[in-house]
Design a protein around this motif. Structure first.
Motif, PDB file in Angstrom:
ATOM      1  N   UNK A 135       0.828  -1.188   0.000  1.00 21.28           N
ATOM      2  CA  UNK A 135       0.000   0.000   0.000  1.00 21.28           C
ATOM      3  C   UNK A 135       0.870   1.248   0.000  1.00 21.28           C
ATOM      4  N   UNK A 136       0.533   2.188  -0.837  1.00 19.88           N
ATOM      5  CA  UNK A 136       1.264   3.444  -0.924  1.00 19.88           C
ATOM      6  C   UNK A 136       0.768   4.430   0.113  1.00 19.88           C
ATOM      7  N   UNK A 137       1.639   4.976   0.962  1.00 18.80           N
ATOM      8  CA  UNK A 137       1.192   6.028   1.852  1.00 18.80           C
ATOM      9  C   UNK A 137       0.845   7.267   1.048  1.00 18.80           C
ATOM     10  N   UNK A 138      -0.115   8.042   1.555  1.00 27.26           N
ATOM     11  CA  UNK A 138      -0.576   9.219   0.849  1.00 27.26           C
ATOM     12  C   UNK A 138       0.310  10.425   1.093  1.00 27.26           C
ATOM     13  N   UNK A 139       1.278  10.332   1.977  1.00 29.40           N
ATOM     14  CA  UNK A 139       2.114  11.491   2.281  1.00 29.40           C
ATOM     15  C   UNK A 139       3.572  11.083   2.349  1.00 29.40           C
ATOM     16  N   UNK A 188      -5.686   4.167   0.879  1.00 32.87           N
ATOM     17  CA  UNK A 188      -6.774   3.200   0.930  1.00 32.87           C
ATOM     18  C   UNK A 188      -7.652   3.376   2.168  1.00 32.87           C
ATOM     19  N   UNK A 189      -7.144   4.062   3.188  1.00 33.48           N
ATOM     20  CA  UNK A 189      -7.886   4.273   4.428  1.00 33.48           C
ATOM     21  C   UNK A 189      -8.692   5.567   4.391  1.00 33.48           C
ATOM     22  N   UNK A 190      -8.571   6.328   3.312  1.00 30.10           N
ATOM     23  CA  UNK A 190      -9.237   7.626   3.198  1.00 30.10           C
ATOM     24  C   UNK A 190     -10.535   7.520   2.412  1.00 30.10           C
ATOM     25  N   UNK A 210     -15.880   2.097  -1.290  1.00 26.09           N
ATOM     26  CA  UNK A 210     -16.057   2.251   0.151  1.00 26.09           C
ATOM     27  C   UNK A 210     -15.944   3.721   0.511  1.00 26.09           C
ATOM     28  N   UNK A 211     -16.857   4.164   1.398  1.00 32.09           N
ATOM     29  CA  UNK A 211     -16.926   5.550   1.837  1.00 32.09           C
ATOM     30  C   UNK A 211     -17.076   5.587   3.352  1.00 32.09           C
ATOM     31  N   UNK A 212     -16.765   6.720   3.956  1.00 34.62           N
ATOM     32  CA  UNK A 212     -17.110   6.951   5.359  1.00 34.62           C
ATOM     33  C   UNK A 212     -18.634   7.058   5.414  1.00 34.62           C
TER      34      UNK A 212
END
Length: 159
Positions: free
Chosen positions: A1-5, A15-17, A36-38
């Protein structure tokens, strides 16, 4: 998984956002578009479409969503995110504080996206709020409390 920052200590994997809020999801749900959404973000989106008397459309693709409008808990992703947040208590605290503020408010621009068809291929919306965004440090970023379509806007851009 690529970190977003770029900051490895506080990077939140993309992927967690939530694709609507760009914030870490605490209650991820799967919609009929396969994304998938919050929960609070997609519920606000669906309520906006309903208030405009428009059929519900995917915030990512613009395609019509199932008439069932069921949201299914994404238990696997929730567990993975929870484990990540257990390892990063400052990020958890910021995410929980954001969630306590309530459902995101959607702008007129995002609300208009309820009427976009699949051929128009809308770009993912961005919520401008005091939220923890994917890739942000443990402090809050942004301002404004409104959702924007298209590319992320600068804080203070009311456009």
């Amino acid at each position: 998984m690529q970190p977003a920052a770029s900051s490895p200590e506080h990077a939140i994997p993309q992927e967690y956002a939530c694709p609507i809020t760009q914030s870490v999801m605490l209650d991820p749900v799967l919609a009929s578009d396969g994304h998938t959404y919050e929960r609070t973000a997609i519920e606000a989106w669906l309520a906006t479409c309903k208030s405009q008397r428009q059929p519900p459309r995917s915030p990512l693709t613009g395609t019509l969503l199932s008439s069932q409008l069921e949201l299914f808990p994404n238990h696997s992703l929730r567990k993975i995110i929870s484990e990540f947040l257990d390892a990063h208590p400052a990020i958890r605290a910021a995410a929980e504080a954001e969630a306590a503020e309530g459902a995101p408010k959607l702008s007129a621009e995002l609300a208009a996206r309820c009427m976009v068809g699949p051929g128009d291929a809308p770009s993912p919306p961005q919520i401008q709020d005091t939220t923890l965004r994917a890739g942000a440090e443990s402090g809050a970023t942004g301002s404004g409390g409104t959702c924007r379509g298209g590319a992320a806007r600068e804080a203070g851009d009311d456009g």
